[in-house]
Design an enzyme around this catalytic site. Structure first.
Site, short mmCIF file in Angstrom:
data_model
loop_
_atom_site.label_atom_id
_atom_site.label_comp_id
_atom_site.label_asym_id
_atom_site.label_seq_id
_atom_site.Cartn_x
_atom_site.Cartn_y
_atom_site.Cartn_z
N GLY A 64 -16.26 2.36 -2.21
CA GLY A 64 -15.04 2.05 -2.52
C GLY A 64 -14.65 1.29 -3.94
O GLY A 64 -13.67 1.16 -4.46
N ASP A 119 -14.42 -3.71 -3.37
CA ASP A 119 -12.96 -3.30 -3.37
C ASP A 119 -12.19 -4.31 -2.70
O ASP A 119 -11.23 -4.73 -3.42
CB ASP A 119 -12.76 -1.95 -3.00
CG ASP A 119 -13.30 -1.56 -1.37
OD1 ASP A 119 -13.64 -2.76 -0.82
OD2 ASP A 119 -12.99 -0.50 -0.99
N ASP A 122 -11.44 -8.21 3.45
CA ASP A 122 -10.43 -8.14 4.43
C ASP A 122 -10.94 -9.07 5.78
O ASP A 122 -10.68 -10.45 5.65
CB ASP A 122 -10.39 -6.59 5.03
CG ASP A 122 -9.30 -6.43 5.97
OD1 ASP A 122 -8.57 -7.18 6.43
OD2 ASP A 122 -9.04 -5.26 6.35
N LYS A 150 -7.42 -9.85 1.39
CA LYS A 150 -6.43 -9.93 2.27
C LYS A 150 -6.60 -11.11 3.29
O LYS A 150 -7.36 -10.92 4.48
CB LYS A 150 -6.42 -8.56 3.17
CG LYS A 150 -5.35 -7.73 3.46
CD LYS A 150 -5.23 -6.67 4.40
CE LYS A 150 -5.57 -5.49 3.89
NZ LYS A 150 -5.77 -4.29 4.99
N PHE A 171 -2.36 -1.70 5.16
CA PHE A 171 -3.50 -1.20 4.85
C PHE A 171 -3.29 -0.40 3.55
O PHE A 171 -2.19 0.43 3.47
CB PHE A 171 -3.72 -0.17 5.90
CG PHE A 171 -5.10 0.59 5.75
CD1 PHE A 171 -6.06 -0.24 6.22
CD2 PHE A 171 -5.21 1.78 5.04
CE1 PHE A 171 -7.39 0.46 5.99
CE2 PHE A 171 -6.71 2.43 4.87
CZ PHE A 171 -7.91 1.72 5.39
N VAL A 172 -4.15 -0.50 2.40
CA VAL A 172 -3.78 -0.17 1.25
C VAL A 172 -4.77 1.01 0.75
O VAL A 172 -6.08 1.04 1.20
CB VAL A 172 -3.89 -1.12 0.13
CG1 VAL A 172 -2.34 -1.88 0.46
CG2 VAL A 172 -5.04 -1.96 0.21
N ASP A 178 -9.66 4.17 0.00
CA ASP A 178 -9.55 5.52 0.74
C ASP A 178 -8.91 5.19 2.30
O ASP A 178 -9.15 4.09 2.93
CB ASP A 178 -10.73 6.20 0.82
CG ASP A 178 -11.77 5.75 2.13
OD1 ASP A 178 -11.95 4.51 1.99
OD2 ASP A 178 -11.91 6.50 3.20
N ARG A 184 -8.81 8.10 -3.01
CA ARG A 184 -9.49 7.22 -3.78
C ARG A 184 -8.97 7.43 -5.31
O ARG A 184 -9.17 6.49 -6.27
CB ARG A 184 -10.89 7.59 -3.65
CG ARG A 184 -11.51 7.15 -2.41
CD ARG A 184 -13.09 7.02 -2.53
NE ARG A 184 -13.75 7.07 -1.07
CZ ARG A 184 -13.93 6.07 -0.51
NH1 ARG A 184 -13.76 4.93 -0.92
NH2 ARG A 184 -14.48 6.06 0.67
P1 XMP Z 1 -14.14 -6.45 5.50
O1 XMP Z 1 -13.11 -6.32 6.79
O2 XMP Z 1 -15.51 -6.20 6.20
O3 XMP Z 1 -13.56 -5.18 4.78
O4 XMP Z 1 -13.88 -7.47 4.73
C1 XMP Z 1 -14.34 -4.56 3.83
C2 XMP Z 1 -14.31 -3.05 3.77
O5 XMP Z 1 -13.58 -2.53 4.46
C3 XMP Z 1 -12.74 -1.34 4.03
N1 XMP Z 1 -11.05 -1.89 3.91
C4 XMP Z 1 -10.22 -1.41 3.81
N2 XMP Z 1 -10.20 -0.21 2.95
N3 XMP Z 1 -7.76 -0.35 2.64
C5 XMP Z 1 -9.02 0.41 2.50
O6 XMP Z 1 -9.03 1.65 1.96
C6 XMP Z 1 -7.69 -1.59 3.38
O7 XMP Z 1 -6.77 -2.07 3.31
C7 XMP Z 1 -8.93 -1.94 3.88
N4 XMP Z 1 -9.23 -3.18 4.45
C8 XMP Z 1 -10.63 -3.21 4.59
C9 XMP Z 1 -13.08 -1.57 2.71
O8 XMP Z 1 -14.22 -0.39 2.59
C10 XMP Z 1 -13.91 -2.58 2.48
O9 XMP Z 1 -15.24 -2.74 1.54
#
Ligand code: XMP
Length: 200
Positions: A64, A119, A122, A150, A171-172, A178, A184
């Site tokens: 990402g 990227d 979350d 987020k 969700f972005v 992606d 992407r």
């Molecule tokens: P965590 O939950 O581990 O998330 O902090 C990190 C990874 O989860 C993916 N991710 C997203 N990918 N849109 C996306 O395209 C989103 O809104 C999103 N939220 C989480 C991403 O790969 C990130 O590195």
């Protein structure tokens, strides 16, 4: 012999991006290309200030970060080396699941200044798993940088040192992010239409 540049009036006009592909799945643009460019530039200035006089090792999480990374390093006026860690999350739809490492670090980061790039922060599960792995290699210091944060969905007590944009719980996709490996290549960050990941 070098390739000849086309000079016809038609070829000087930039081709219009076909919108057909993304409008079906993307509700709206959340962060524009221009906003991203400005913020990436200011992030680079912050990072330069904190790492002045040091050589950086940037550790970028695949896949990402590729677009963000490419823009950020071209703004950074610092000596740096680059390496990648591959992380895949086997979840369903937009929910993250079990984390699997698909590529390990190659550079020796012992005693080095590391900037870990992701990227989006979350739930925090990814950085929570990756940071101890890097710290175990005894770098001089590790800072974290994410394009998006987020905070509403955080499950782990973790924060990034450099954040491009804090965003609400959408969700972005785009600018490297992606959904099912699509979108992407969009130059902006957009909100995915709920029907795409929650089929009726
Ligand atoms: P965590 O939950 O581990 O998330 O902090 C990190 C990874 O989860 C993916 N991710 C997203 N990918 N849109 C996306 O395209 C989103 O809104 C999103 N939220 C989480 C991403 O790969 C990130 O590195």
């Amino acid at each position: 012999m070098s390739a000849k540049l086309k000079t016809s009036a038609k070829s000087r006009v930039a081709p219009k991006r076909s919108e057909g592909g993304w409008r079906k799945e993307i509700e709206r643009v959340l962060i524009t290309e221009a906003q991203i460019a400005r913020r990436v530039e200011s992030l680079a200035r912050e990072i330069e200030k904190d790492f002045r006089g040091r050589e950086l090792v940037i550790v970028s999480l695949l896949n990402g970060t590729v677009v963000f990374l490419a823009d950020l390093i071209r703004q950074l006026n610092l000596p740096l080396r680059l390496d990648f860690i591959g992380v895949a999350s086997y979840g369903t739809g937009t929910e993250s699941g079990e984390l699997v490492f698909t590529k390990e670090l190659c550079l020796d980061v012992r005693g080095r200044d590391v900037l870990l790039l992701d990227d989006i922060l979350d739930t925090g599960k990814t950085l929570h798993r990756v940071l101890p792995k890097i710290r175990a290699l005894r770098p001089r210091r590790v800072k974290t940088c994410v394009l998006l944060d987020k905070p509403a969905r955080r499950l782990e007590k973790i924060r990034a040192d450099y954040v491009g944009f804090a965003i609400p719980d959408f969700f972005v996709v785009g600018y490297g992010l992606d959904f099912a490996e699509r979108h992407r290549n969009l130059p902006f960050v957009g909100v995915l239409k709920p029907h795409v990941f929650k089929p009726a």
